[in-house]
Design a protein around this motif. Structure first.
Motif, PDB file in Angstrom:
ATOM      1  N   TYR A 136       0.828  -1.205   0.000  1.00 30.84           N
ATOM      2  CA  TYR A 136       0.000   0.000   0.000  1.00 30.84           C
ATOM      3  C   TYR A 136       0.868   1.263   0.000  1.00 30.84           C
ATOM      4  CZ  TYR A 136      -4.036  -2.941   0.877  1.00 30.84           C
ATOM      5  OH  TYR A 136      -5.019  -3.879   0.765  1.00 30.84           O
ATOM      6  N   ARG A 137       1.987   1.220   0.727  1.00 28.73           N
ATOM      7  CA  ARG A 137       2.893   2.370   0.775  1.00 28.73           C
ATOM      8  C   ARG A 137       3.467   2.643  -0.627  1.00 28.73           C
ATOM      9  NH1 ARG A 137       5.301   4.453   5.423  1.00 28.73           N
ATOM     10  NH2 ARG A 137       4.724   2.574   6.539  1.00 28.73           N
ATOM     11  N   GLU A 138       3.846   1.583  -1.356  1.00 30.65           N
ATOM     12  CA  GLU A 138       4.352   1.750  -2.726  1.00 30.65           C
ATOM     13  C   GLU A 138       3.272   2.334  -3.632  1.00 30.65           C
ATOM     14  OE1 GLU A 138       6.146  -1.694  -4.498  1.00 30.65           O
ATOM     15  OE2 GLU A 138       7.072  -2.262  -2.593  1.00 30.65           O
ATOM     16  N   TYR A 139       2.051   1.853  -3.462  1.00 28.17           N
ATOM     17  CA  TYR A 139       0.950   2.357  -4.293  1.00 28.17           C
ATOM     18  C   TYR A 139       0.716   3.843  -4.046  1.00 28.17           C
ATOM     19  CZ  TYR A 139      -3.640   3.095  -6.268  1.00 28.17           C
ATOM     20  OH  TYR A 139      -4.687   3.588  -6.993  1.00 28.17           O
ATOM     21  N   LEU A 140       0.737   4.249  -2.792  1.00 28.99           N
ATOM     22  CA  LEU A 140       0.519   5.663  -2.482  1.00 28.99           C
ATOM     23  C   LEU A 140       1.686   6.529  -2.958  1.00 28.99           C
ATOM     24  CD1 LEU A 140      -1.080   5.380   1.060  1.00 28.99           C
ATOM     25  CD2 LEU A 140      -2.209   6.008  -1.075  1.00 28.99           C
ATOM     26  N   ALA A 141       2.891   5.980  -2.965  1.00 25.24           N
ATOM     27  CA  ALA A 141       4.051   6.732  -3.420  1.00 25.24           C
ATOM     28  C   ALA A 141       4.017   6.948  -4.936  1.00 25.24           C
ATOM     29  CB  ALA A 141       5.337   6.009  -3.026  1.00 25.24           C
ATOM     30  N   ASP A 142       3.612   5.928  -5.700  1.00 21.33           N
ATOM     31  CA  ASP A 142       3.584   6.050  -7.160  1.00 21.33           C
ATOM     32  C   ASP A 142       2.462   5.190  -7.735  1.00 21.33           C
ATOM     33  OD1 ASP A 142       4.175   6.691  -9.746  1.00 21.33           O
ATOM     34  OD2 ASP A 142       5.948   5.394  -9.879  1.00 21.33           O
ATOM     35  N   PRO A 143       1.239   5.732  -7.839  1.00 19.83           N
ATOM     36  CA  PRO A 143       0.109   4.950  -8.354  1.00 19.83           C
ATOM     37  C   PRO A 143       0.263   4.524  -9.811  1.00 19.83           C
ATOM     38  CG  PRO A 143      -0.660   6.938  -7.245  1.00 19.83           C
ATOM     39  CD  PRO A 143       0.814   7.033  -7.341  1.00 19.83           C
TER      40      PRO A 143
END
Length: 168
Positions: free
Chosen positions: A115-122
């Protein structure tokens, strides 16, 4: 039913007379079925339409699912755990833990990292979404986006935003 000569003997739903029954027996035709046609059902002092007997498994499954949903909602609202509400409670607890974890910079767990990766770069996950697009539209939308112009607030004015010289 028509005889071989083409004359009309009986119609479905009509009472069969003795002479008609004799003719049909001589012809070795026995199209009769006996049964009761239910119109109403009486149970414990209540009278129901016969349609209540036409309940299928799909109807029962839909009613059960609806009742289970209501029970889960009620259990969640009261904070009383039941078998219907536990999966929702676990999902809500996961969301709360994930929100706290994403707020912390030094603590994480493997699922939260996704989820952290998704929020950093969708945009990394845009192709995996399968939304029916070709994936090229996201880059074009970023290029065409312009900064909105800020409107200037009127200087002065009364307490409600007027210029003080209104009609009143």
């Amino acid at each position: 039913f028509r005889s071989l000569g083409g004359s009309h003997l009986i119609t479905a739903g009509e009472k069969v007379t003795a002479s008609q029954a004799a003719i049909l027996q001589k012809l070795d035709i026995e199209p009769f079925s006996y049964g009761i046609m239910l119109k109403y059902v009486y149970d414990s002092g209540s009278l129901f339409d016969a349609k209540v007997l036409d309940i299928t498994d799909d109807v029962l499954a839909a009613k059960f699912s609806s009742a289970l949903s209501v029970m889960a909602s009620l259990s969640l609202a009261l904070g009383y755990p039941t078998q219907a509400s536990v999966p929702h409670s676990i999902a809500n607890a996961f969301k709360a833990i994930l929100a706290v974890t994403l707020g912390c910079e030094k603590y994480s767990f493997p699922t939260a990292d996704i989820y952290r990766e998704y929020l950093a770069d969708p945009s990394k996950f845009a192709a995996a979404g399968g939304g029916g697009g070709d994936g090229g539209g996201a880059e074009e939308a970023v290029e065409e986006e312009e900064e909105p112009e800020e409107e200037e607030a009127p200087v002065g004015g009364g307490i409600f935003g007027d210029d003080g010289g209104g009609d009143y």
